[in-house]
Design an enzyme around this catalytic site. Structure first.
Site, short mmCIF file in Angstrom:
data_model
loop_
_atom_site.label_atom_id
_atom_site.label_comp_id
_atom_site.label_asym_id
_atom_site.label_seq_id
_atom_site.Cartn_x
_atom_site.Cartn_y
_atom_site.Cartn_z
N ASP A 123 -8.08 -5.16 -0.11
CA ASP A 123 -8.60 -5.80 -1.32
C ASP A 123 -8.26 -7.28 -1.39
O ASP A 123 -8.90 -8.02 -2.13
CB ASP A 123 -8.04 -5.10 -2.56
CG ASP A 123 -8.65 -3.73 -2.69
OD1 ASP A 123 -9.84 -3.61 -2.43
OD2 ASP A 123 -7.92 -2.79 -3.03
N HIS A 130 0.85 -1.19 0.00
CA HIS A 130 0.00 0.00 0.00
C HIS A 130 0.89 1.23 0.00
O HIS A 130 1.94 1.22 0.61
CB HIS A 130 -0.91 0.01 1.25
CG HIS A 130 -2.08 0.92 1.08
ND1 HIS A 130 -2.00 2.26 1.32
CD2 HIS A 130 -3.34 0.67 0.66
CE1 HIS A 130 -3.18 2.79 1.06
NE2 HIS A 130 -4.01 1.85 0.66
N1 CMC Z 1 4.29 -7.31 -5.13
C1 CMC Z 1 5.63 -7.31 -5.25
N2 CMC Z 1 6.40 -6.23 -4.98
C2 CMC Z 1 5.78 -5.11 -4.58
C3 CMC Z 1 4.37 -5.05 -4.44
C4 CMC Z 1 3.63 -6.22 -4.72
N3 CMC Z 1 2.29 -6.19 -4.60
N4 CMC Z 1 4.02 -3.81 -4.03
C5 CMC Z 1 5.16 -3.12 -3.91
N5 CMC Z 1 6.22 -3.89 -4.24
C6 CMC Z 1 7.64 -3.49 -4.19
C7 CMC Z 1 7.99 -2.55 -5.34
O1 CMC Z 1 8.48 -3.26 -6.45
C8 CMC Z 1 9.04 -1.68 -4.70
O2 CMC Z 1 10.26 -2.38 -4.70
P1 CMC Z 1 11.68 -1.58 -4.81
O3 CMC Z 1 11.74 -0.72 -3.58
O4 CMC Z 1 12.70 -2.67 -4.81
O5 CMC Z 1 11.62 -0.79 -6.07
C9 CMC Z 1 8.61 -1.56 -3.24
O6 CMC Z 1 7.81 -2.73 -2.98
C10 CMC Z 1 7.78 -0.31 -2.97
O7 CMC Z 1 6.69 -0.32 -3.86
P2 CMC Z 1 6.18 0.94 -4.68
O8 CMC Z 1 5.62 0.48 -5.99
O9 CMC Z 1 7.22 2.00 -4.70
O10 CMC Z 1 5.02 1.40 -3.73
P3 CMC Z 1 3.86 2.36 -4.13
O11 CMC Z 1 3.51 3.06 -2.89
O12 CMC Z 1 4.21 3.17 -5.31
O13 CMC Z 1 2.71 1.33 -4.58
C11 CMC Z 1 0.83 -0.07 -4.59
C12 CMC Z 1 1.68 0.92 -3.78
C13 CMC Z 1 -0.45 -0.38 -3.80
C14 CMC Z 1 0.43 0.55 -5.94
C15 CMC Z 1 1.66 -1.36 -4.81
O14 CMC Z 1 2.01 -1.92 -3.57
C16 CMC Z 1 0.91 -2.38 -5.67
O15 CMC Z 1 0.93 -2.28 -6.89
N6 CMC Z 1 0.25 -3.37 -5.00
C17 CMC Z 1 -0.58 -4.32 -5.73
C18 CMC Z 1 -1.89 -3.67 -6.12
C19 CMC Z 1 -2.83 -3.52 -4.96
O16 CMC Z 1 -3.04 -4.44 -4.19
N7 CMC Z 1 -3.45 -2.32 -4.86
C20 CMC Z 1 -4.47 -2.03 -3.86
C21 CMC Z 1 -4.09 -0.95 -2.94
S1 CMC Z 1 -5.21 -0.89 -1.55
C22 CMC Z 1 -6.65 -0.26 -2.18
C23 CMC Z 1 -6.67 1.21 -2.30
O17 CMC Z 1 -6.52 1.89 -1.26
O18 CMC Z 1 -6.88 1.68 -3.42
#
Ligand code: CMC
Length: 441
Positions: free
Chosen positions: A375, A317
């Site tokens: 989710d 998240h």
């Molecule tokens: N699986 C594998 N690796 C992950 C995941 C995941 N689900 N989520 C984050 N990471 C890794 C990412 O690759 C990054 O690694 P590094 O630091 O080595 O580059 C690190 O963790 C930080 O992630 P980020 O992408 O910089 O984090 P963000 O804040 O930009 O993204 C997110 C948050 C929710 C978009 C992401 O965690 C994701 O895509 N999760 C899966 C989709 C999901 O479940 N979304 C629902 C969110 S909750 C509902 C809502 O409130 O809308």
């Protein structure tokens, strides 16, 4: 006679930004909230230094002042108007939470009845709207239908489009909250080729939605109280979540003075994405793709590979770097619903639980604080309740409409509100002369 000395004014906190050359420097006020990190007020930055800030994804940018929702992602805290989400989910109901988000206080009994009546009074949609659905293909994604139909409400309710009139703002708010379940259920019925069900106003918000979705005119629909309670709780847990992508979209769309129906349609479009509200649908698709417990290690490995686009949906998240408090409640609800429906050993659920276990022990997920989010569980519950995956994000949109409206109204009523207009770091061509087509290539 000696006079009491006035207390010294507390020293105003400031932050100073100095260019490395030392030629430019700006002292900026620091603003404190009631809780949470303080913010540096950079509003004069460009005028006084010629610099903008650069923050793609707004990871360090506060876009507004708000009194509605507070999140502490490190501690796993979510408060609505000061009340913890766990307490609201346990003791309250969705209508009460809606009132709280919109008005700032929990309602008295009388206020609650009046509010419920106001919402109930608006549950039906203009009859002509039902013909509007026929313009969509039957196999259209219900979120596509939602974007279209909710946007079209502004073509049906002309008497609540004036955003400068508080009464019209209130009526538009009631209409949106009340009609959203009706519109969503109609989208479902249309895709199934079944007749639309009119709302029944003696039922609660969640019960009414379940009946309009799963009921048919030929039979009496029996409400299952466990499922109705779970539905209500799912609505509470999704009601608002501070300045996320869809809420910021609603605020940005509304900042230009656009009407509330158009703004909420914009929010629905943003919510549809798999990184936001579309994640619960994506969780189910992922579980189907993994297919079997024995394949989990391979997919966990893939999710960690930077060269692979696969990610574990339902994990991680932007704000929660600890357990999502909504996920804890949802996990409990998930087990209640599956118990009630007698699907304790559902293969996809077993797979989900095993995935949860492995990911929570995996060094990569532990070190990056990637916990299951709301989710991850909501998809499983909704599937067990009989919703097709394509409806999952629609349910999220029904609930979040309350938060979007509360945030939209707060913005309109904020005297410091301006049209939203971010700036950019331009890295394209500098000025160059136009070449006639014959001279190109
Ligand atoms: N699986 C594998 N690796 C992950 C995941 C995941 N689900 N989520 C984050 N990471 C890794 C990412 O690759 C990054 O690694 P590094 O630091 O080595 O580059 C690190 O963790 C930080 O992630 P980020 O992408 O910089 O984090 P963000 O804040 O930009 O993204 C997110 C948050 C929710 C978009 C992401 O965690 C994701 O895509 N999760 C899966 C989709 C999901 O479940 N979304 C629902 C969110 S909750 C509902 C809502 O409130 O809308």
């Amino acid at each position: 006679m000696s006079q009491a000395k006035p207390a010294a004014a507390p020293k105003r906190k400031t932050a100073t930004l100095t260019e490395s050359s030392g030629n430019k420097s700006l002292e900026m006020p620091v603003m404190d909230g009631t809780i949470g990190p303080s913010v540096i007020d950079i509003r004069k930055l460009y005028a006084e230094t010629g610099y903008f800030t650069y923050d793609p994804g707004f990871t360090s940018t506060g876009s507004c002042e708000s009194k509605i929702t507070y999140i502490d992602g490190d501690e796993g805290v979510l408060l609505h108007r000061g009340y913890a989400i766990e307490e609201l989910a346990e003791h309250s109901d969705f209508m009460e939470v809606a009132y709280l988000l919109l008005n700032g206080e929990l309602p008295t009994l009388e206020e609650k009845k009046k509010f419920e009546h106001s919402i109930t009074y608006h549950t039906m949609v203009h009859e002509q709207l039902s013909t509007f659905y026929r313009g969509f293909r039957r196999d259209a994604h219900p979120m596509a239908v939602m974007c279209g139909v909710v946007g079209a409400l502004s073509a049906f309710y002309h008497d609540s489009l004036d955003i400068n009139d508080p009464h019209q703002r209130m009526i538009a708010s009631f209409r949106l909250i009340a009609k959203m379940p009706t519109i969503a259920a109609m989208a479902y019925k249309y895709s199934m080729g079944q007749p639309f069900m009119y709302p029944k106003n003696k039922l609660s918000y969640a019960e009414n939605f379940l009946r309009m979705t799963f009921g048919v005119p030929a039979e009496e629909y029996e409400i299952n109280p466990v499922l109705a309670k779970a539905m209500d709780r799912i609505f509470i847990l999704h009601a608002d979540h501070e300045q996320n992508a869809s809420t910021s979209t609603v605020r940005l769309a509304g900042s230009s003075g656009a009407n509330p129906f158009a703004c909420i349609a914009a929010g629905i479009a943003s919510l549809w994405g798999p990184a936001h509200g579309g994640a619960n649908e994506a969780v189910l698709s992922m579980l189907r793709q993994i297919g079997d417990k024995k394949n989990i290690p391979e997919y966990v490995k893939r999710s960690k590979d930077k060269n692979d686009t696969f990610r574990l949906m339902g994990f991680g998240h932007r704000v929660y770097k600890n357990y999502d408090p909504r996920a804890q409640v949802m996990r409990k609800t998930c087990h209640e619903v599956l118990g009630e429906l007698g699907v304790r050993h559902e293969p996809l659920l077993d797979l989900a639980m095993e995935l949860e276990r492995i990911a929570l022990e995996d060094e990569y997920f532990v070190s990056k604080k990637l916990y299951p989010n709301v989710d991850f569980y909501s998809g499983i519950i909704l599937r067990a309740m009989g919703f097709p995956t394509s409806m999952f994000t629609v349910l999220f949109a029904i609930a979040r409409t309350v938060g979007w409206i509360a945030q939209w109204r707060e913005m309109i009523e904020d005297p410091s509100q301006k049209i939203g207009r971010p700036r950019q770091l331009y890295t394209g061509y500098t000025r160059r002369p136009y070449k006639p087509v014959q001279q190109r290539g």
